[in-house]
Design a protein around this motif. Structure first.
Motif, mmCIF file in Angstrom:
data_model
loop_
_atom_site.group_PDB
_atom_site.id
_atom_site.type_symbol
_atom_site.label_atom_id
_atom_site.label_comp_id
_atom_site.label_asym_id
_atom_site.label_seq_id
_atom_site.Cartn_x
_atom_site.Cartn_y
_atom_site.Cartn_z
ATOM 1 N N GLU A 266 -45.742 -13.688 127.852
ATOM 2 C CA GLU A 266 -44.438 -13.766 128.522
ATOM 3 C C GLU A 266 -44.378 -15.043 129.353
ATOM 4 O O GLU A 266 -45.299 -15.355 130.108
ATOM 5 C CB GLU A 266 -44.255 -12.543 129.427
ATOM 6 N N VAL A 267 -43.286 -15.770 129.204
ATOM 7 C CA VAL A 267 -43.081 -16.990 129.982
ATOM 8 C C VAL A 267 -41.756 -16.846 130.723
ATOM 9 O O VAL A 267 -40.731 -16.531 130.118
ATOM 10 C CB VAL A 267 -43.048 -18.247 129.083
ATOM 11 N N SER A 268 -41.771 -17.079 132.024
ATOM 12 C CA SER A 268 -40.544 -16.944 132.815
ATOM 13 C C SER A 268 -40.422 -18.091 133.801
ATOM 14 O O SER A 268 -41.408 -18.746 134.159
ATOM 15 C CB SER A 268 -40.530 -15.605 133.563
ATOM 16 N N ALA A 269 -39.187 -18.326 134.239
ATOM 17 C CA ALA A 269 -38.934 -19.391 135.207
ATOM 18 C C ALA A 269 -37.634 -19.111 135.934
ATOM 19 O O ALA A 269 -36.742 -18.429 135.414
ATOM 20 C CB ALA A 269 -38.874 -20.749 134.518
ATOM 21 N N ARG B 288 -37.490 -25.300 130.085
ATOM 22 C CA ARG B 288 -38.884 -25.225 130.532
ATOM 23 C C ARG B 288 -39.622 -24.095 129.831
ATOM 24 O O ARG B 288 -40.747 -24.252 129.359
ATOM 25 C CB ARG B 288 -38.938 -25.015 132.038
ATOM 26 N N VAL B 289 -38.969 -22.934 129.760
ATOM 27 C CA VAL B 289 -39.596 -21.773 129.124
ATOM 28 C C VAL B 289 -39.834 -22.038 127.648
ATOM 29 O O VAL B 289 -40.918 -21.772 127.108
ATOM 30 C CB VAL B 289 -38.729 -20.513 129.326
ATOM 31 N N LYS B 290 -38.837 -22.565 126.973
ATOM 32 C CA LYS B 290 -38.955 -22.796 125.531
ATOM 33 C C LYS B 290 -40.012 -23.843 125.199
ATOM 34 O O LYS B 290 -40.703 -23.745 124.179
ATOM 35 C CB LYS B 290 -37.592 -23.184 124.952
ATOM 36 N N GLU B 291 -40.168 -24.841 126.060
ATOM 37 C CA GLU B 291 -41.199 -25.845 125.837
ATOM 38 C C GLU B 291 -42.590 -25.229 125.963
ATOM 39 O O GLU B 291 -43.495 -25.523 125.159
ATOM 40 C CB GLU B 291 -41.039 -27.001 126.822
#
Length: 257
Positions: free
Chosen positions: A223-226, A237-240
């Motif tokens: 999981e990536v969040s910002a 940023r998340v997609k990168e």
């Protein structure tokens, strides 16, 4: 902006009821721009409820509670809130009209227990309950916002949806995305997660969630969040980082296979 979530109820503490309310509130508030810093569960006990509200107000900009607004003897949240803030508990005429209207339409007597749901701390505003009977409570105190919601999930969700536009943090955006990778152990991928966190200097948060068995059938949800002031920038940023994670996963799989 910080948020603090309180769940009131013996049934939660003894495991009879799963605390889905806190999870729902936490997610809604996160997408509304808040950093949810704490969730606590307290019993149907005045002293514990008082402690929870005071602790929440001391730590956060918004305090949201769920549970304890009904007509029974153990519904003590509103009383605890009033005591926590040293405010008089009084019959709120607007709340009384809401409660009375519900029972009048049913042709049911307005008993003392039913009127109890119209008592609120002085200065509070009732939040209409489109699903059930007990109104929610909205109160501003020393620059903080406090919302008390019923414990019945459908009622809690309906009232929270209605009040959300009033409490949303303006100009604050949250975005998250997850990706699943297979055949790589969490312990193998952990250094990559750490490096990506360092490289992004706190602008994103990366969390690995094991979904398989570490040694024999490893599966990871990453999981990536910002959060930030620009919706497009936050998503980018998340997609990168997701792109980098997939790139590293392919590299590891190619090296070992």
């Amino acid at each position: 902006m910080k948020a603090y979530v309180i769940t009131v109820g013996n049934e939660i503490l003894k495991g009879r009821t799963i605390n889905t309310n806190a999870a729902h509130i936490g997610r809604v508030l996160t997408y509304a721009g808040y950093d949810v810093i704490r969730m606590v569960v307290v019993p149907d006990d005045i002293d514990e409820i008082v402690w929870a509200f005071r602790d929440g107000i001391s730590r956060a900009d918004l305090v949201v509670s769920t549970g304890g607004l009904g007509p029974t003897f153990d519904d003590k949240t509103v009383e605890g809130l009033a005591k926590a803030l040293n405010l008089e508990l009084e019959l709120n005429q607007e709340a009384y009209s809401m409660v009375k209207g519900k029972y009048d339409r049913l042709g049911v007597e307005l008993t003392r227990e039913r009127v109890k749901m119209a008592y609120m701390p002085r200065g509070a505003r009732p939040l209409p309950n489109p699903v059930g009977t007990a109104p929610g409570v909205y109160l501003e105190y020393s620059g903080k916002r406090i919302i008390a919601l019923p414990g019945v999930p459908a009622e809690m969700e309906a009232i929270l949806d209605e009040v959300l536009p009033q409490i949303r943090v303006p100009g604050r955006y949250y975005y998250e995305e997850s990706v699943t990778i297979r055949g790589i152990m969490e312990s193998t991928f952990a250094p990559i997660v750490s490096e990506l966190m360092r490289a992004n200097a706190g602008s994103v948060y990366i969390k690995s969630h094991p979904r398989g068995i570490e040694i024999s059938k490893p599966t990871l949800e990453i999981e990536v969040s910002a959060s930030g002031s620009s919706e497009d920038e936050v998503k980018a940023r998340v997609k990168e980082v997701i792109r980098r994670i997939m790139e590293e996963a392919r590299r590891i799989n190619n090296e070992c296979c």
